[in-house]
Design an enzyme around this catalytic site. Structure first.
Site, short mmCIF file in Angstrom:
data_model
loop_
_atom_site.label_atom_id
_atom_site.label_comp_id
_atom_site.label_asym_id
_atom_site.label_seq_id
_atom_site.Cartn_x
_atom_site.Cartn_y
_atom_site.Cartn_z
CE LYS A 113 -4.36 -1.66 1.80
NZ LYS A 113 -5.34 -1.60 2.90
CE LYS A 196 -9.51 -10.70 -2.90
NZ LYS A 196 -8.91 -10.65 -1.57
CE LYS A 199 -13.35 -2.24 -0.78
NZ LYS A 199 -14.12 -2.42 0.44
#
Ligand code: TRP
Length: 338
Positions: A113, A196, A199
């Site tokens: 991240k 995957k 969103k």
């Protein structure tokens, strides 16, 4: 000892079919077992990434509404918003004196991240797993349903629990176990069966949102990427066909069957036959959730009431545990409760 569950999701964007089949459906199943469950909206975690402060509160309501709409029963389980229970931040600080930098340095999610710009990453992103440990241990949770991506954070929580117990010569914190959920129901992108469902993927056609209406669901499934072969007669034969595998997997998860059972019905059929059946099933399963979700969000006052009650319930369990933690750590106890 009571078997207690705690889990949470961040209030970022809309939840999708992957969140439902991979997590929420399991949460609902777990609450039917011999567990006392706490399901929170992890808004304190959400602020560690860039976010829109004008949308955060509503996003928290939406995620809470999705939990309830998916079947989390507010009379059985405690549904609340993390930031409404300040004890989380409090215990987070106490645990920050236990968590070791060397262990935090190994967290792969922080590395992913923070990316190349880790110098500019906020402290909160780095300390994120310590707050997770606080979330879990504030309620003496013994079981934590999480996806595979949170497994390492759970290990750190276990480590903090045992280090605390060891340091203060106590057995106060149970060492929680990860319940890895959704392994069998990893829902992949409708555009790429090796990624995957997420969103954050740009194309909305790659996912089915929990808020999509029937027409949207049907059109997304119709457009889903496939290959030209008919469906095979064994699950084994799906392995080399990620998109086909994903659609069969979604069907199996929604109908609560094995892939083999689904294939027994559809083997030899083309996607032109399978896709409409999958669309019908998805719509049938999501429609009641959708309706309930909209009802909940249409009555914000009532939803806020539910969440206030949830926070009170959570506090009632968390306060004595936090107070005892201060005791164990030897703080001056002349003014309990802060
Ligand atoms: N970090 C988790 C996620 O993004 C959410 C979360 C926060 C959580 N606190 C938790 C999950 C405690 C389990 C237990 O998915």
């Amino acid at each position: 000892m009571t078997k207690r569950i705690l889990s949470g999701m961040q209030p970022t964007n809309n939840l999708h079919l992957g969140n439902y089949l991979g997590a929420l459906k399991n949460w609902v199943a777990l609450q039917e077992q011999d567990f006392e469950a706490f399901y929170m909206v992890a808004d304190l975690h959400a602020i560690t990434a860039p976010y829109d402060e004008t949308k955060l509160a509503q996003a928290s309501r939406e995620v809470a509404a999705a939990y309830i709409a998916a079947g989390v029963d507010i009379n059985k389980s405690c549904v609340f918003v993390q930031s409404a229970v300040r004890l989380h931040s409090d215990l987070n600080w106490l645990f920050s004196s236990i968590a070791q930098l060397g262990k935090l340095d190994r967290m792969t999610q922080f590395k992913e991240k923070s990316g190349k710009n880790s110098e500019r990453a906020p402290l909160g992103l780095y300390a994120y797993p310590v707050l997770m440990a606080a979330d879990i241990m504030l309620y003496h949770a013994t079981h934590v349903p999480v996806g595979d991506d949170q497994r390492q954070h759970l290990e750190l929580t276990r480590d903090i629990a045992s280090s605390f117990n060891h340091k203060y010569k106590t057995e106060f914190f149970p060492v929680p176990e990860a319940v890895i959920v959704g392994a069998a129901t990893r829902v992949m992108s409708l555009r790429d069966g090796t990624k995957k469902m997420s969103k954050s993927e740009e194309s909305d056609n790659s996912r089915i949102n929990m808020t999509d209406d029937a027409d949207t669901i049907a059109s997304k499934i119709k457009k889903a990427k496939t290959d030209p072969e008919p469906l095979p007669d064994t699950a084994e034969a799906l392995k080399a066909r990620p998109e086909a595998d994903n659609l069969v997997n979604i069907y199996a998860a929604l109908s609560e069957e094995t892939k083999a059972a689904v294939l027994a019905r559809f083997a030899g059929k083309q996607f032109s036959a399978f896709k409409p059946a999958l669309a019908d099933l998805t719509i049938a399963k999501l429609a009641p959730i959708n309706t309930r979700y909209r009802e909940l969000l249409n009555d914000t006052a009532e939803l806020d009431n539910i969440l206030r009650k949830g926070a009170e319930k959570a506090r009632a369990v968390g306060v004595p545990i936090l107070e005892k933690t201060y005791d164990i750590m030897g703080f001056w106890r002349g003014a309990r409760g802060g």
